[in-house]
Design a protein around this motif. Structure first.
Motif, mmCIF file in Angstrom:
data_model
loop_
_atom_site.group_PDB
_atom_site.id
_atom_site.type_symbol
_atom_site.label_atom_id
_atom_site.label_comp_id
_atom_site.label_asym_id
_atom_site.label_seq_id
_atom_site.Cartn_x
_atom_site.Cartn_y
_atom_site.Cartn_z
ATOM 1 N N ASP A 2 0.831 -1.200 0.000
ATOM 2 C CA ASP A 2 0.000 0.000 0.000
ATOM 3 C C ASP A 2 0.873 1.260 0.000
ATOM 4 O O ASP A 2 0.444 2.307 -0.481
ATOM 5 N N VAL A 3 2.091 1.174 0.499
ATOM 6 C CA VAL A 3 2.981 2.338 0.506
ATOM 7 C C VAL A 3 3.290 2.793 -0.907
ATOM 8 O O VAL A 3 3.522 3.970 -1.164
ATOM 9 N N ASP A 4 3.242 1.866 -1.849
ATOM 10 C CA ASP A 4 3.542 2.195 -3.241
ATOM 11 C C ASP A 4 2.340 2.737 -3.995
ATOM 12 O O ASP A 4 2.483 3.212 -5.124
ATOM 13 N N CYS A 5 1.170 2.676 -3.399
ATOM 14 C CA CYS A 5 -0.055 3.027 -4.110
ATOM 15 C C CYS A 5 -0.374 4.510 -3.988
ATOM 16 O O CYS A 5 -0.224 5.098 -2.923
ATOM 17 N N GLU A 6 -0.822 5.094 -5.080
ATOM 18 C CA GLU A 6 -1.278 6.480 -5.064
ATOM 19 C C GLU A 6 -2.794 6.578 -5.037
ATOM 20 O O GLU A 6 -3.351 7.666 -4.892
ATOM 21 N N GLN A 7 -3.451 5.436 -5.241
ATOM 22 C CA GLN A 7 -4.905 5.433 -5.233
ATOM 23 C C GLN A 7 -5.409 4.399 -4.240
ATOM 24 O O GLN A 7 -5.214 3.201 -4.420
ATOM 25 N N MET A 8 -6.025 4.890 -3.190
ATOM 26 C CA MET A 8 -6.687 4.025 -2.213
ATOM 27 C C MET A 8 -7.849 4.819 -1.645
ATOM 28 O O MET A 8 -7.834 6.059 -1.637
ATOM 29 N N ALA A 9 -8.844 4.119 -1.129
ATOM 30 C CA ALA A 9 -9.968 4.787 -0.493
ATOM 31 C C ALA A 9 -10.758 3.779 0.317
ATOM 32 O O ALA A 9 -10.764 2.587 0.003
ATOM 33 N N ALA A 10 -11.406 4.282 1.342
ATOM 34 C CA ALA A 10 -12.353 3.475 2.114
ATOM 35 C C ALA A 10 -13.657 4.246 2.103
ATOM 36 O O ALA A 10 -13.781 5.270 2.781
ATOM 37 N N ILE A 11 -14.608 3.768 1.296
ATOM 38 C CA ILE A 11 -15.831 4.528 1.077
ATOM 39 C C ILE A 11 -16.980 3.899 1.843
ATOM 40 O O ILE A 11 -16.964 2.706 2.160
ATOM 41 N N SER A 12 -17.983 4.725 2.146
ATOM 42 C CA SER A 12 -19.068 4.244 2.985
ATOM 43 C C SER A 12 -20.362 4.955 2.651
ATOM 44 O O SER A 12 -20.379 6.185 2.459
ATOM 45 N N ALA A 13 -21.438 4.220 2.631
ATOM 46 C CA ALA A 13 -22.750 4.813 2.387
ATOM 47 C C ALA A 13 -23.139 5.754 3.526
ATOM 48 O O ALA A 13 -23.920 6.681 3.327
ATOM 49 N N GLU A 14 -22.594 5.549 4.714
ATOM 50 C CA GLU A 14 -22.921 6.416 5.854
ATOM 51 C C GLU A 14 -22.241 7.776 5.736
ATOM 52 O O GLU A 14 -22.647 8.742 6.369
ATOM 53 N N ALA A 33 -13.423 6.771 4.999
ATOM 54 C CA ALA A 33 -14.486 6.553 5.984
ATOM 55 C C ALA A 33 -14.453 5.110 6.445
ATOM 56 O O ALA A 33 -15.486 4.459 6.552
ATOM 57 N N GLY A 34 -13.282 4.599 6.723
ATOM 58 C CA GLY A 34 -13.140 3.174 7.011
ATOM 59 C C GLY A 34 -13.785 2.720 8.298
ATOM 60 O O GLY A 34 -14.080 1.535 8.480
ATOM 61 N N TYR A 35 -14.006 3.658 9.216
ATOM 62 C CA TYR A 35 -14.506 3.271 10.539
ATOM 63 C C TYR A 35 -15.392 4.390 11.048
ATOM 64 O O TYR A 35 -15.015 5.566 11.009
ATOM 65 N N HIS A 36 -16.564 4.047 11.528
ATOM 66 C CA HIS A 36 -17.474 5.039 12.086
ATOM 67 C C HIS A 36 -17.152 5.163 13.566
ATOM 68 O O HIS A 36 -17.611 4.381 14.391
ATOM 69 N N ALA A 37 -16.332 6.159 13.924
ATOM 70 C CA ALA A 37 -15.744 6.215 15.253
ATOM 71 C C ALA A 37 -16.722 6.724 16.307
ATOM 72 O O ALA A 37 -16.735 6.217 17.444
ATOM 73 N N ALA A 68 -13.121 7.752 10.562
ATOM 74 C CA ALA A 68 -11.658 7.722 10.551
ATOM 75 C C ALA A 68 -11.210 6.354 10.075
ATOM 76 O O ALA A 68 -11.785 5.346 10.486
ATOM 77 N N PRO A 69 -10.193 6.264 9.248
ATOM 78 C CA PRO A 69 -9.716 4.960 8.786
ATOM 79 C C PRO A 69 -8.791 4.297 9.793
ATOM 80 O O PRO A 69 -7.690 3.884 9.458
ATOM 81 N N VAL A 70 -9.249 4.214 11.035
ATOM 82 C CA VAL A 70 -8.461 3.511 12.048
ATOM 83 C C VAL A 70 -8.321 2.048 11.637
ATOM 84 O O VAL A 70 -7.286 1.423 11.783
ATOM 85 N N ARG A 101 -20.003 -0.557 2.807
ATOM 86 C CA ARG A 101 -18.686 0.041 2.928
ATOM 87 C C ARG A 101 -17.731 -0.763 2.062
ATOM 88 O O ARG A 101 -17.911 -1.971 1.894
ATOM 89 N N ALA A 102 -16.707 -0.128 1.514
ATOM 90 C CA ALA A 102 -15.799 -0.829 0.604
ATOM 91 C C ALA A 102 -14.406 -0.231 0.687
ATOM 92 O O ALA A 102 -14.234 0.936 1.057
ATOM 93 N N PHE A 103 -13.434 -1.061 0.326
ATOM 94 C CA PHE A 103 -12.055 -0.607 0.242
ATOM 95 C C PHE A 103 -11.603 -0.699 -1.199
ATOM 96 O O PHE A 103 -11.815 -1.725 -1.852
ATOM 97 N N LEU A 104 -11.006 0.366 -1.703
ATOM 98 C CA LEU A 104 -10.528 0.430 -3.077
ATOM 99 C C LEU A 104 -9.012 0.601 -3.061
ATOM 100 O O LEU A 104 -8.477 1.387 -2.278
ATOM 101 N N ILE A 105 -8.335 -0.079 -3.955
ATOM 102 C CA ILE A 105 -6.887 0.051 -4.024
ATOM 103 C C ILE A 105 -6.409 -0.277 -5.427
ATOM 104 O O ILE A 105 -6.918 -1.193 -6.072
#
Lengths: 389, 212
Positions: B29-41, B48-52, B58-60, B68-72
């Motif tokens: 993941d350190v090499d990636c320029e495109q990542m995301a954690a998306i959420s309907a909430e 939006a990896g975690y609803h704190a 926060a993507p804790v 919810r989904a993770f893109l990479i």
């Protein structure tokens, strides 16, 4: 005190190793940085420049004066070696020493806003009987000589005391002044922190909803917020369009965008975790949607694109060999560069047309540099340094 | 005696080294320029990896729940020179908490996505482009119709996914590399290591290739 005016001489191109877009910037021999003014003063904690008032303000953590004000000439150089000085007021019989944490000039009015706190006994605590009387926010009219204290406010049970850091910032319209280190529930103070702001009138002074002078916050976050935990809270403040704000707490950035009803808060950690908390500092590009950050006491800086203050995609990290940073990043808007200080140096990194770091690093000597400020009008970088013994 | 020793030894060496010209690279993941954690909430957030807490994301972790989904997207083209073929590709998905059995679904993403990617948008710059179905859910428009993998997860640890076919599709140019989307569709949740919090480098893509 002395100042140094550097001419652009050596451009040090240090090839960086890349992992993805992340950079490792190696050290090199000293160079010179164009339009750099080194200002030798007592140990500095913060600095700010007013292009409108033609002033450079440096806040001191120790020394006889709390704030030094230097007039600038029409070249952006110090007009005199002897600054005007301010001693910030404290309550009578107050035992702890006070000092400024942040200085901000109004963009149009001759006003200097100073946020102060006291030397730490225990970080971020509810104020005792004496602490309740400490006014954290001081507003000076710098058109007068000497500068006149026109308002002092921000005291009471909702303001945590004994904070090592805390920033204030004006909104883009200058209609709000954001403040740090608020206690979420003053009636039952815990480590739960909060942020808030004063509304300002056209003269830059706090007013209530009826436009009458007030010392009360216009708004304070009152709901428990996972992203605001512990003190100091709000060590940097970036104010963006539509009153979106990006600040800091224990780790990384905290975006507060009240226009996003479903998810107004977003905490993201951009830097590498090197065992340090509560040491993030931020800056924003003046025209591109880019955030910049660094961790004090580390050698790393980062940049990341944002949308309405919400970080997006990935952060680019740049580590500076043998650096221990003492300041946050500062965007030199006229030059498309970022400056930082640490380890008796000033570092300047070039940005590409997307606002991301290039693999170039310039550095020059700056003894115990701990506060930096930039004038877009004069395209001049000011660095507070200490006298070398 | 010598044959009894040497033959297994030669076979072991062959397994370890493979073909003499094969190379293995590891991207993280350190090499990636495109990542995301998306959420309907949090339909406008990229991370939006975690609803704190109420209104706070926060993507804790990358805590996958339905919606919810993770893109990479790994920059494969930057590390594998042309003129090769992919012989093996394994993707390591780091699971940090899984209270009960879940099925991770991995799909190839289709089309460009970028700055401002969220539950609603592929990107917002230079202009807003919506997903065909929010959450990158459009089959054959946002993501491949068929899942590249459906991984049964029962415990914490690294889930190794064979993604050779996907990587070969991308490397050969038969399909544009837009990365993967990871989701779950059943009730419950699974937590994956977050690349945008304290630990990094846990999302590994190991690719072995050799000259054609």
């Amino acid at each position: 005190m002395r100042m140094a005016f550097g001419l652009l001489g050596l451009l040090l191109l240090i090839p960086g190793q890349t992992a993805g877009e992340n950079l490792k910037l190696a050290s090199a021999t000293e160079g010179t940085i164009d339009r750099l003014v080194l200002v030798t003063t007592a140990p500095a904690a913060c600095a700010a420049v007013s292009d409108t008032a033609g002033l450079l303000a440096i806040g001191h953590r120790t020394g006889e004066a709390h704030v030094s004000l230097f007039a600038l000439n029409d070249q952006g150089q110090l007009a005199t070696d002897a600054p005007l000085t301010l001693t910030l007021p404290t309550p009578a019989a107050f035992e702890q020493k006070n000092h400024p944490l942040c200085l901000v000039f109004h963009p149009k009015k001759p006003l200097l806003y100073v946020w102060q706190d006291v030397e730490i006994k225990q970080t971020g605590v509810a104020p005792d009987a004496n602490g309740l009387k400490l006014n954290h926010l001081l507003i000076y009219d710098v058109a007068k000589s000497p500068p006149a204290l026109v308002r002092e406010l921000a005291r009471g049970a909702e303001y945590a005391i004994d904070n090592q850091a805390g920033a204030i910032a004006l909104s883009r319209s200058a209609g709000r002044l954001y403040v740090p280190n608020l206690i979420l529930d003053p009636a039952k103070p815990t480590t739960a922190a909060s942020l808030g702001y004063f509304n300002l009138d056209a003269e830059g002074l706090p007013v209530d909803a009826d436009q009458k002078p007030t010392d009360k916050l216009a708004f304070r976050i009152t709901k428990p917020n996972w992203a605001l935990s512990g003190f100091p809270c709000g060590m940097s403040y970036l104010t963006l369009e539509n009153d979106a704000v990006v600040t800091t707490n224990s780790i990384g950035t905290v975006t507060w965008n009240e226009n996003n009803a479903a998810s107004p808060f977003n905490a993201v950690m951009q830097r590498s975790f090197l065992g340090k908390y509560y040491n993030d500092r931020l800056a924003a590009h003046s025209t591109l949607p880019m955030l910049y950050g660094s961790g004090l006491g580390t050698n790393e800086t980062w940049c990341m694109e944002h949308v309405g203050g919400f970080p997006t995609l990935t952060a680019q990290r740049a580590t500076i060999e043998r650096a221990s940073l003492t300041t946050g990043p500062l965007v030199l808007s006229k030059r498309n560069q970022v400056a930082l200080a640490g380890s008796d140096r000033v570092y300047v990194l070039d940005l590409n047309d997307r606002g991301r770091f290039k693999a170039t690093l310039m550095r020059t000597r700056a003894p115990k540099a701990a506060a930096i400020a930039y004038s877009p009008r004069f395209d001049t970088l000011y660095v507070a340094v200490e006298k070398v013994k | 005696m010598i044959r009894q020793v040497m033959l297994p030894l030669c076979m072991a060496l062959t397994v370890l080294t493979g073909s003499a010209s094969a190379k293995t690279v590891v991207l993280t993941d350190v090499d990636c320029e495109q990542m995301a954690a998306i959420s309907a909430e949090a339909p406008l957030l990229s991370w939006a990896g975690y609803h704190a807490s109420a209104g706070v994301f926060a993507p804790v972790y990358i805590e996958l729940v339905p919606g919810r989904a993770f893109l990479i997207r790994y920059p494969i083209d930057k590390v594998i020179p042309p003129g090769n073929r992919i012989t093996q590709a394994e993707w390591v998905v780091p699971v940090v908490y899984c209270p009960r059995e879940q099925k991770l679904l991995v799909h190839r993403l289709l089309g460009e996505w970028g700055a401002g990617v969220s539950h609603l948008y592929r990107s917002v710059r230079p202009q807003k482009v919506e997903w065909n179905t929010p959450g990158a859910g459009g089959a054959s428009s946002d993501r491949a119709i068929k899942a590249s993998a459906a991984v049964r997860v029962t415990d914490i640890g690294e889930q190794i996914i064979n993604v050779t076919q996907d990587v070969e599709l991308w490397y050969s140019g038969a399909s544009k590399n837009a990365g993967w989307i990871v989701t779950i569709e059943t009730k419950g949740f699974v937590r994956l290591s977050s690349p945008m919090w304290m630990t990094r480098g846990n999302w590994k893509l190991r690719i072995t290739y050799e000259p054609e």
